[in-house]
Design a protein around this motif. Structure first.
Motif, short mmCIF file in Angstrom:
data_model
loop_
_atom_site.label_atom_id
_atom_site.label_comp_id
_atom_site.label_asym_id
_atom_site.label_seq_id
_atom_site.Cartn_x
_atom_site.Cartn_y
_atom_site.Cartn_z
N ASP A 104 0.90 -1.24 0.05
CA ASP A 104 0.09 -0.02 -0.04
C ASP A 104 0.65 1.28 0.04
OD1 ASP A 104 -2.25 -1.69 0.32
OD2 ASP A 104 -2.08 -1.69 2.36
N TYR A 105 1.65 1.21 0.91
CA TYR A 105 2.93 2.37 1.09
C TYR A 105 3.54 2.43 -0.55
CZ TYR A 105 2.15 2.96 6.07
OH TYR A 105 1.87 3.25 7.10
N LEU A 106 3.71 1.51 -0.93
CA LEU A 106 4.69 1.40 -2.26
C LEU A 106 3.99 2.19 -3.37
CD1 LEU A 106 7.26 0.93 -3.84
CD2 LEU A 106 6.21 -1.64 -4.31
N THR A 107 2.60 1.67 -3.59
CA THR A 107 1.91 2.38 -4.43
C THR A 107 1.55 3.71 -4.15
OG1 THR A 107 0.50 0.19 -4.54
CG2 THR A 107 -0.46 2.03 -5.44
N ALA A 108 1.44 4.24 -3.01
CA ALA A 108 1.28 5.43 -3.19
C ALA A 108 2.71 6.26 -3.30
CB ALA A 108 0.91 5.87 -1.66
N PHE A 109 3.83 5.85 -2.78
CA PHE A 109 5.05 6.54 -2.94
C PHE A 109 5.46 6.56 -4.37
CE2 PHE A 109 6.21 4.85 1.57
CZ PHE A 109 5.72 6.03 2.12
N LYS A 110 5.02 5.50 -5.36
CA LYS A 110 5.43 5.41 -6.77
C LYS A 110 4.48 6.76 -7.43
CE LYS A 110 6.74 0.78 -7.80
NZ LYS A 110 6.48 -0.43 -8.34
N LYS A 111 3.37 6.58 -7.08
CA LYS A 111 2.30 7.72 -7.77
C LYS A 111 3.12 9.14 -7.03
CE LYS A 111 -2.32 9.37 -7.67
NZ LYS A 111 -3.64 9.17 -7.19
N ALA A 112 3.30 9.36 -5.89
CA ALA A 112 3.95 10.51 -5.54
C ALA A 112 5.14 11.07 -6.07
CB ALA A 112 4.28 10.60 -3.92
N LYS A 113 6.02 10.02 -6.79
CA LYS A 113 7.29 10.28 -7.45
C LYS A 113 7.10 10.73 -8.55
CE LYS A 113 11.69 8.08 -8.38
NZ LYS A 113 12.56 6.88 -8.45
N THR A 114 5.98 10.58 -9.18
CA THR A 114 5.84 10.87 -10.79
C THR A 114 5.07 12.37 -10.80
OG1 THR A 114 3.11 10.44 -10.64
CG2 THR A 114 4.53 8.60 -11.18
N LEU A 115 4.77 12.87 -9.48
CA LEU A 115 4.41 14.11 -9.45
C LEU A 115 5.75 15.38 -9.57
CD1 LEU A 115 2.03 14.15 -6.60
CD2 LEU A 115 1.47 14.22 -9.13
N GLY A 116 6.98 14.76 -9.21
CA GLY A 116 8.19 15.38 -9.57
C GLY A 116 8.32 16.70 -8.65
N LYS A 117 7.65 16.48 -7.20
CA LYS A 117 7.84 17.61 -6.18
C LYS A 117 8.25 17.14 -4.85
CE LYS A 117 3.58 19.87 -8.17
NZ LYS A 117 4.12 21.24 -8.51
N LYS A 118 8.55 18.03 -4.12
CA LYS A 118 8.84 17.70 -2.56
C LYS A 118 7.77 17.03 -1.89
CE LYS A 118 12.72 21.16 -2.74
NZ LYS A 118 13.10 22.54 -2.18
N MET A 119 8.05 16.22 -1.11
CA MET A 119 6.87 15.52 -0.35
C MET A 119 6.69 15.95 0.95
SD MET A 119 5.46 13.95 -2.91
CE MET A 119 4.38 13.44 -1.86
N VAL A 120 5.64 15.98 1.54
CA VAL A 120 5.27 16.29 2.86
C VAL A 120 4.41 15.24 3.49
CG1 VAL A 120 4.17 18.00 4.36
CG2 VAL A 120 5.30 18.97 2.50
N LEU A 121 5.19 14.50 4.50
CA LEU A 121 4.14 13.35 5.06
C LEU A 121 3.20 13.99 6.31
CD1 LEU A 121 7.06 10.77 5.26
CD2 LEU A 121 5.86 11.51 3.39
N LEU A 122 2.21 13.49 6.06
CA LEU A 122 1.06 13.89 7.07
C LEU A 122 0.55 12.65 7.86
CD1 LEU A 122 -1.01 16.47 4.86
CD2 LEU A 122 1.07 16.82 6.30
N ALA A 123 0.78 12.56 9.36
CA ALA A 123 0.41 11.28 10.00
C ALA A 123 0.21 11.58 11.37
CB ALA A 123 1.52 10.44 9.87
N HIS A 124 -0.61 10.69 11.99
CA HIS A 124 -0.99 10.66 13.49
C HIS A 124 0.14 10.52 14.28
CE1 HIS A 124 -2.61 9.60 17.25
NE2 HIS A 124 -3.69 10.34 16.92
N GLN A 125 0.54 11.47 15.35
CA GLN A 125 1.58 11.50 16.22
C GLN A 125 1.84 9.88 16.77
OE1 GLN A 125 4.26 13.62 16.94
NE2 GLN A 125 5.21 12.17 17.82
N GLY A 126 3.09 9.44 16.77
CA GLY A 126 3.19 8.19 17.41
C GLY A 126 4.07 7.22 16.42
N GLU A 127 3.67 6.00 16.65
CA GLU A 127 4.08 4.67 15.87
C GLU A 127 3.65 4.88 14.39
OE1 GLU A 127 2.82 1.02 17.32
OE2 GLU A 127 3.71 1.20 19.13
N GLU A 128 2.32 5.50 14.24
CA GLU A 128 2.09 5.63 12.79
C GLU A 128 3.04 6.61 11.88
OE1 GLU A 128 -1.27 8.35 10.72
OE2 GLU A 128 -2.13 6.62 11.82
#
Length: 321
Positions: A104-128
């Motif tokens: 699931d992560y790989l699919t999302a990251f591959k799609k993000a890479k095609t955008l050619g932009k710097k990435m910002v990760l948004l997540a719940h604080q902690g283990e996630e």
């Protein structure tokens, strides 16, 4: 069985419930954090004939507070990512977090890479957040800005910071509400999605929990019927000496009808003196004739053992005319 969708609106937290299962009462609530998750779960629920209530809304839309408000209505609650973590901190019922796999992560990251932009990760604080960052680095061999939140206020503050990013950035995260917000301010957003297989497994796990709860409820109701229709008086205590069983025959024999006895300490309560006299020292007893006031009573005490642990014995008694 004919399954179909119906909807209603809640009173305090204004989220619409989509109900799968017609008039059947659903014991499972899904707090879906993006629209596709709700659609996938609805399709699977219909396939497996599972009554299911669905609300769409993560932390930004108070989905976690909706779960808290309606905790008593359900046996188990399903959600994902930070919303699942937030719900776990608010309620005592089982919470199932739909898992995200490396795929699931790989699919999302591959799609993000095609955008050619710097990435910002948004997540719940902690283990996630830690897992998100570690997966991103392991798969992309790159680093990214990351923001975390624990509640609605944090979430809104995070979105305020997002507004300051230039067009060189794109966002990646878990919630559909973030996606809509990002698109509204012109920032690309990539949503990390679960596979249908993981959604199905979460629903099946939830059904197992509700089935167990239903069996326990039926067992308890049968036991209550047996106790209350027995002609013998039955009394039992827990390990702290509190009354846990006192059936109707016992109340009648001991003149305790209309009194709330359950949960009271037996040996320190003057009103329960007759019960104390019949309970005696609590040692096992085959059958003995005892006096309770002016009544002759046949008393037996059976030892109680649960999973190799000794518990207070169960007393049974019957008045003699």
């Amino acid at each position: 069985m004919n399954y179909h969708l119906t909807s209603e609106v809640t009173t305090l937290i204004n989220l619409k419930i989509t109900r799968i299962g017609g008039n059947q009462k659903a014991r499972i609530l899904l707090v879906a954090i993006y629209e596709e998750l709700a659609e996938t779960a609805a399709k699977i629920a219909e396939e497996i004939a599972l009554p299911l209530d669905i609300v769409q809304g993560g932390i930004h839309l108070n989905g976690h507070l909706f779960a808290q408000e309606h905790e008593a209505d359900y046996d188990v609650i399903i959600s994902q990512a930070g919303t699942a973590n937030a719900i776990k901190g608010l309620i005592n019922k089982p919470v199932i977090a739909i898992p995200l796999t490396a795929r699931d992560y790989l699919t999302a990251f591959k799609k993000a890479k095609t955008l050619g932009k710097k990435m910002v990760l948004l997540a719940h604080q902690g283990e996630e957040k830690q897992e998100f960052e570690a997966m991103y680095q392991a798969i992309t061999h790159d680093t990214a800005l990351s923001f975390s939140y624990t509640c609605r206020e944090d979430f809104d503050g995070m979105l305020g910071q997002v507004m300051t990013f230039g067009q060189d950035y794109a966002l990646i995260g878990f919630g559909g509400c973030v996606e809509k917000y990002a698109l509204s301010i012109g920032l690309p957003y990539v949503l990390v999605r679960s596979t249908e297989k993981n959604v199905r497994e979460a629903l099946l796990e939830a059904r197992n929990i509700t089935d167990l709860n239903a069996r326990d409820t039926r067992r308890s109701m049968r036991l209550a019927s047996i106790l209350n229709y027995s002609r013998e008086g039955i009394v039992a205590l827990d390990q702290e000496g509190r009354v846990t069983v006192l059936n109707e025959a016992a109340k009648q024999l001991l003149d305790l009808r209309g009194r709330e006895v359950m949960g009271r300490q037996l040996r320190s309560d003057p009103e329960l003196a007759q019960v104390v006299a019949l309970y005696g020292d609590g040692q096992p007893l085959m059958t003995r004739l005892l006096l309770s006031g002016d009544k002759k009573v046949m008393v037996s005490r059976a030892p109680c053992r649960i999973r190799s642990e000794h518990h207070e014995p169960v007393n049974t008694f019957q008045g003699l005319s």
